[in-house]
Design an enzyme around this catalytic site. Sequence first.
Site, PDB file in Angstrom:
ATOM      1  N   GLY A 183      63.426 -21.934  40.088  1.00 33.83           N
ATOM      2  CA  GLY A 183      62.650 -22.973  39.158  1.00 33.83           C
ATOM      3  C   GLY A 183      60.998 -23.072  39.237  1.00 33.83           C
ATOM      4  O   GLY A 183      60.589 -23.933  38.917  1.00 33.83           O
ATOM      5  N   LYS A 184      60.738 -22.398  40.442  1.00 34.78           N
ATOM      6  CA  LYS A 184      59.144 -22.642  40.669  1.00 34.78           C
ATOM      7  C   LYS A 184      58.230 -22.500  39.578  1.00 34.78           C
ATOM      8  O   LYS A 184      57.382 -23.230  39.114  1.00 34.78           O
ATOM      9  CB  LYS A 184      58.858 -21.311  41.602  1.00 34.78           C
ATOM     10  CG  LYS A 184      59.555 -21.405  43.031  1.00 34.78           C
ATOM     11  CD  LYS A 184      59.284 -20.503  44.009  1.00 34.78           C
ATOM     12  CE  LYS A 184      59.122 -19.124  43.430  1.00 34.78           C
ATOM     13  NZ  LYS A 184      60.486 -18.491  43.244  1.00 34.78           N
TER      14      LYS A 184
ATOM     15  N   SER B 260      57.312 -17.356  48.652  1.00 35.41           N
ATOM     16  CA  SER B 260      56.659 -17.685  50.174  1.00 35.41           C
ATOM     17  C   SER B 260      58.020 -17.952  51.154  1.00 35.41           C
ATOM     18  O   SER B 260      57.907 -18.921  51.726  1.00 35.41           O
ATOM     19  CB  SER B 260      55.605 -18.868  50.106  1.00 35.41           C
ATOM     20  OG  SER B 260      55.912 -19.668  49.318  1.00 35.41           O
TER      21      SER B 260
ATOM     22  N   GLY C 167      60.297 -21.381  47.025  1.00 32.62           N
ATOM     23  CA  GLY C 167      62.214 -21.369  46.950  1.00 32.62           C
ATOM     24  C   GLY C 167      62.439 -19.812  46.301  1.00 32.62           C
ATOM     25  O   GLY C 167      61.705 -19.203  46.275  1.00 32.62           O
TER      26      GLY C 167
HETATM   27  N1  LIG Z   1      62.214  -7.612  46.835  1.00 33.19           N
HETATM   28  C1  LIG Z   1      61.810  -8.403  45.928  1.00 33.19           C
HETATM   29  N2  LIG Z   1      62.118 -10.164  46.693  1.00 33.19           N
HETATM   30  C2  LIG Z   1      61.841 -10.966  45.716  1.00 33.19           C
HETATM   31  N3  LIG Z   1      61.098 -11.041  44.714  1.00 33.19           N
HETATM   32  C3  LIG Z   1      60.952  -9.966  43.987  1.00 33.19           C
HETATM   33  C4  LIG Z   1      61.310  -8.666  44.759  1.00 33.19           C
HETATM   34  N4  LIG Z   1      60.774  -7.664  43.884  1.00 33.19           N
HETATM   35  C5  LIG Z   1      60.168  -8.070  42.863  1.00 33.19           C
HETATM   36  N5  LIG Z   1      60.393  -9.571  42.941  1.00 33.19           N
HETATM   37  C6  LIG Z   1      59.851 -10.160  41.951  1.00 33.19           C
HETATM   38  O1  LIG Z   1      58.514 -10.802  42.355  1.00 33.19           O
HETATM   39  C7  LIG Z   1      58.564 -12.185  42.570  1.00 33.19           C
HETATM   40  C8  LIG Z   1      58.005 -12.730  43.767  1.00 33.19           C
HETATM   41  O2  LIG Z   1      56.711 -12.569  44.238  1.00 33.19           O
HETATM   42  P1  LIG Z   1      56.081 -13.367  45.006  1.00 33.19           P
HETATM   43  O3  LIG Z   1      54.659 -13.082  45.089  1.00 33.19           O
HETATM   44  O4  LIG Z   1      56.318 -14.777  44.779  1.00 33.19           O
HETATM   45  O5  LIG Z   1      56.871 -13.111  46.446  1.00 33.19           O
HETATM   46  S1  LIG Z   1      56.358 -13.290  48.062  1.00 33.19           S
HETATM   47  O6  LIG Z   1      55.931 -14.705  48.111  1.00 33.19           O
HETATM   48  O7  LIG Z   1      55.653 -12.486  48.442  1.00 33.19           O
HETATM   49  O8  LIG Z   1      57.753 -13.205  48.449  1.00 33.19           O
HETATM   50  C9  LIG Z   1      59.814 -12.626  41.931  1.00 33.19           C
HETATM   51  O9  LIG Z   1      59.317 -13.636  40.986  1.00 33.19           O
HETATM   52  P2  LIG Z   1      60.237 -14.959  41.116  1.00 33.19           P
HETATM   53  O10 LIG Z   1      61.564 -14.628  40.550  1.00 33.19           O
HETATM   54  O11 LIG Z   1      59.387 -15.805  40.078  1.00 33.19           O
HETATM   55  O12 LIG Z   1      60.365 -15.655  42.225  1.00 33.19           O
HETATM   56  C10 LIG Z   1      60.415 -11.587  41.422  1.00 33.19           C
HETATM   57  O13 LIG Z   1      60.295 -11.569  39.904  1.00 33.19           O
HETATM   58  N1  LIG Z   2      66.215 -28.211  36.337  1.00 35.70           N
HETATM   59  C1  LIG Z   2      65.683 -27.121  36.212  1.00 35.70           C
HETATM   60  N2  LIG Z   2      64.514 -26.727  36.723  1.00 35.70           N
HETATM   61  C2  LIG Z   2      63.957 -25.625  36.761  1.00 35.70           C
HETATM   62  N3  LIG Z   2      64.322 -24.645  35.927  1.00 35.70           N
HETATM   63  C3  LIG Z   2      65.604 -24.800  35.383  1.00 35.70           C
HETATM   64  C4  LIG Z   2      66.227 -25.829  35.352  1.00 35.70           C
HETATM   65  N4  LIG Z   2      67.533 -25.635  34.783  1.00 35.70           N
HETATM   66  C5  LIG Z   2      67.560 -24.513  34.358  1.00 35.70           C
HETATM   67  N5  LIG Z   2      66.426 -23.701  34.674  1.00 35.70           N
HETATM   68  C6  LIG Z   2      65.986 -22.431  34.293  1.00 35.70           C
HETATM   69  O1  LIG Z   2      66.069 -21.503  35.541  1.00 35.70           O
HETATM   70  C7  LIG Z   2      65.140 -20.586  35.344  1.00 35.70           C
HETATM   71  C8  LIG Z   2      64.152 -20.632  36.511  1.00 35.70           C
HETATM   72  O2  LIG Z   2      63.501 -19.490  36.371  1.00 35.70           O
HETATM   73  P1  LIG Z   2      61.947 -19.532  36.871  1.00 35.70           P
HETATM   74  O3  LIG Z   2      61.114 -20.778  36.838  1.00 35.70           O
HETATM   75  O4  LIG Z   2      61.159 -18.190  36.513  1.00 35.70           O
HETATM   76  O5  LIG Z   2      62.149 -19.433  38.484  1.00 35.70           O
HETATM   77  P2  LIG Z   2      61.341 -18.810  39.679  1.00 35.70           P
HETATM   78  O6  LIG Z   2      59.923 -18.934  39.339  1.00 35.70           O
HETATM   79  O7  LIG Z   2      61.655 -19.655  41.027  1.00 35.70           O
HETATM   80  O8  LIG Z   2      61.807 -17.598  39.983  1.00 35.70           O
HETATM   81  C9  LIG Z   2      64.509 -20.711  34.014  1.00 35.70           C
HETATM   82  O9  LIG Z   2      65.112 -19.860  33.025  1.00 35.70           O
HETATM   83  C10 LIG Z   2      64.793 -22.207  33.796  1.00 35.70           C
HETATM   84  O10 LIG Z   2      64.813 -22.505  32.335  1.00 35.70           O
END
Ligand SMILES: Nc1ncnc2c1ncn2[C@@H]1O[C@H](COP(=O)(O)OS(=O)(=O)O)[C@@H](OP(=O)(O)O)[C@H]1O
Ligand SMILES: Nc1ncnc2c1ncn2[C@@H]1O[C@H](COP(=O)(O)OP(=O)(O)O)[C@@H](O)[C@H]1O
EC number: 2.7.1.25
Length: 199
Positions: free
Chosen positions: A39-40, A108, A34
Amino acid sequence: MKNSQNITWHHSSVSKKERHDRNGHKSCVLWFTGLSGSGKSTLANAVDYALFHEGYRSFVLDGDNIRHGLNSDLSFRPSDRKENIRRIGEVAKLFVDSGLIVSSAFISPFREDRELVRQMFETGEFVEIFVNCPIEVCENRDPKGLYKKARKGEIPEFTGISSPYEKPNLPEIVIETDNTSIAQSVQIIINYLKDKKIL
Ligand SMILES: Nc1ncnc2c1ncn2[C@@H]1O[C@H](COP(=O)(O)OS(=O)(=O)O)[C@@H](OP(=O)(O)O)[C@H]1O
Ligand SMILES: Nc1ncnc2c1ncn2[C@@H]1O[C@H](COP(=O)(O)OP(=O)(O)O)[C@@H](O)[C@H]1O
């Protein structure tokens, strides 16, 4: 010539079934996918916590952490995201072969890359969980301030803004985190695992 040409596969002397019998449950990967902020990580860690405290063997693989180590050589261009997901798929497979329930939290974004990972696993071992949350909600949460930076043009190829996210067509589980609590989400996933006799 591919490197694998002169390499022989060694079969494990302890089977996966024996490891499952020892643990008292089967292994699988819970593949959370996602947008950033959907929220992953929160859900992967909450499920892992619940499983661990109920006596199951589990582990989390998280995007940010893996990109600090194993995949620190990879950028966010599509070909590097593909390689990121391929390597994580292989690592997840090792953990599943060792008998664990793995929760993986990576954007992903590409359907084809997720399908390639699915194909690494036996039937039923790859559980795709679409963490579905509108981008407006993710952007409003912005837990790391990344959307703000991306809108200012400071992060190129940011998923959902300047790089695509392809929704799964047939995920095993969909969680809408804008209207499902963390506790409810954990219960949905644990119920699925019990229903499929993984637990
Ligand atoms: N350009 C760009 N696009 C998306 N995300 C970015 C980017 N640059 C840095 N970040 C940070 O890196 C986390 C995503 O890494 P992933 O390894 O999950 O990405 S991917 O599956 O290869 O697309 C992502 O973490 P999450 O917020 O937990 O999803 C971001 O913190
Ligand atoms: N119902 C929910 N399920 C998951 N996360 C939630 C929810 N409501 C609020 N949040 C908040 O949303 C944010 C999601 O961040 P994160 O888990 O790091 O997302 P991702 O890993 O997809 O980038 C956190 O700050 C979390 O506390």
